[in-house]
Design a protein around this motif. Sequence first.
Motif, PDB file in Angstrom:
ATOM      1  N   CYS A   1     -38.365 -18.960   9.284  1.00 28.12           N
ATOM      2  CA  CYS A   1     -38.674 -17.815  10.136  1.00 28.12           C
ATOM      3  C   CYS A   1     -39.513 -16.752   9.416  1.00 28.12           C
ATOM      4  O   CYS A   1     -40.108 -15.885  10.034  1.00 28.12           O
ATOM      5  CB  CYS A   1     -37.376 -17.187  10.632  1.00 28.12           C
TER       6      CYS A   1
ATOM      7  N   CYS B   1     -37.074 -13.365  15.338  1.00 26.24           N
ATOM      8  CA  CYS B   1     -37.020 -14.787  15.004  1.00 26.24           C
ATOM      9  C   CYS B   1     -36.509 -15.581  16.208  1.00 26.24           C
ATOM     10  O   CYS B   1     -35.587 -15.131  16.913  1.00 26.24           O
ATOM     11  CB  CYS B   1     -36.095 -15.006  13.809  1.00 26.24           C
TER      12      CYS B   1
ATOM     13  N   GLY C   1     -41.634 -17.203  13.759  1.00 29.47           N
ATOM     14  CA  GLY C   1     -41.767 -18.229  14.791  1.00 29.47           C
ATOM     15  C   GLY C   1     -43.153 -18.353  15.385  1.00 29.47           C
ATOM     16  O   GLY C   1     -43.412 -19.238  16.187  1.00 29.47           O
TER      17      GLY C   1
END
Lengths: 227, 382
Positions: free
Chosen positions: B101, B68, B337
């Motif tokens: 995320c 993330c 992400g």
Amino acid sequence: MNAPMIQCRGISKSYHKGATVVNPLEALDLDVAKGEFLALMGPSGSGKTTLLNLLSGIDSPTSGSLIIAGTEISKLSRRDLTKWRANHVGYIFQLYHLVPILTAFENVELPLLLSSMSKKERHSRVETALSLVGLADRMHHTPAELSGGQEQRVAIARAVVADPPLLVADEPTGDLDRESATRILDLIRQLARDHGKTIVMVTHDAKAAAAADRILHLEKGQLLLNP
Amino acid sequence: MNAIINLLNLAWIQLIRHRVRSLLTIFGVASGMFLFTAVETLQRSLAKATEASAADTTLVVYRENRFCPSASRLPEHYADEIRRIKGVREVIPVQIVVNNCGASLDVITFRGVPDALLRKFAPEIEIIEGSEEDWQRRDDGALLGEVFAQRRGLKPGDRFDAAGVTITVSGILRSPFAQDNNVAYVKLPFLQQASRAGLGVVTQFNVRVNESKQLEPVASTIDELFRSGQEPTDTRPEKAFFAETASELVELIGFTRWLGVGAVFAVGGLVANALLLVVRGRVKENAVLRTLGFPGRAIGLLVLSEGGMLGLAGGMVGVGLAAWFLRWQSFTMGNEGQTLAIQPDATVVAVGVLAALLLGVFASLWPAIQAMTQPIVQNLRS
């Protein structure tokens, strides 16, 4: 002397129905002259329709020789028989068998769709055929919008549009009232007399048969000499 | 040729004059092809994002064992050391902030890049509203991808708040890369402060190498360089990085392939069933056509043409609707992400329509064989 249009020699037809063998036609001999209008009569199961199917090339004899317009059709392959049928025979059914979603014009055009004819020529032929049967003003009607007599006249136009020398008719007036039947018979007779078509018509109706040049009787697959 | 055109015309007449039956079949085919197109779009979007090509020259340097963006914290000064490696053309430190995320269909992504390097990071972008000068001028200015702006109804001058970052829209950008149309570009120092990552800390480095063949050696050199540093790195080609980082997304989308297969079978079954019913309903009609001199292969061609036309019509409707819907909705899938824009392209549309046509023809094969081999005499009596 001219060769007959139809020359059947010893033609037989047999098929299996369950365990039994049925022989609707046995060693039949028949000659039909060019331009002759022949009526075939006989009781149900006498082999009339079987003979008509053989003459029209939608069925093949089990044995014997069948020559039509100089072609031994009993020896043709299935493919050649189909081609021959398209050019030499017009079939008129008792129940007309028009395609319900097509107009009268489109139904009559069907036999020409696989030909190499131009669209213009095809349309001209269809219009001529429909005029011949007196339905030029009904050409864009579907079968549901026509009377039984009119439907049969469309079917006759469909049978003659490719200009075949032979027409076969399986009880063409069997589903019509007397007045319509008379008009249809007049039309068929006119096709033989004025257009030189050879016509073989199966009928149960003695009045209809009387319109023909000659009447033959079939019984148990054989022609009766003295009915 | 004339005969084939006439047969096709006859098949067309059969379809348009049996309107209800045709429309119902087309509706069924369209539904199946809608699903097929959605799945194909997913698959193709993923393939574009993950399949390496000879033209790829970008590496992504990330914190080792982190996925993330919030967990990947690399010192910005690594850029100077990476720049000195042989074969490296450009190094761009990037800060990434996302609102979510995990795997999600609605991801908001901020990319922070040094303002002087924006054009090097994304040279292909085009400003379609607002101005880049305004972005340069304002600390909190953001250039929004056009899909991002459209989905949230934002225009230049608006303020927007997400993931704890408040920005002012300076302009709207358009990019040939669908992913870029779904992000907001902001200045690196602004995002470092706004996200509380702190100045001097970035999420990743995007490293451009001179040639594709230098990707592997440069990646190894970078990771070797920082192996015993304060933050060890993991460097991979951009597409491999996407494939590995968004592995959950990849698995999820991989599974949808079966939905596509199911849709294909459903369409095939539907057309086959419709045509079988047609052939059964037309037993006598076909026998009459054979009597009139139509060869069996012409009857077969009629049935195949009807199947093909139904498939083609259903395909055009289903694929067209799916393509329009996906473009209109501009879905973006995000994971760890990484964002994947689900955008149909011309290839997906062409494949969908062609597949529907072939399915229609293929599904009509058996009904066509039945129609062309039916015995004439028995069927006239039926």
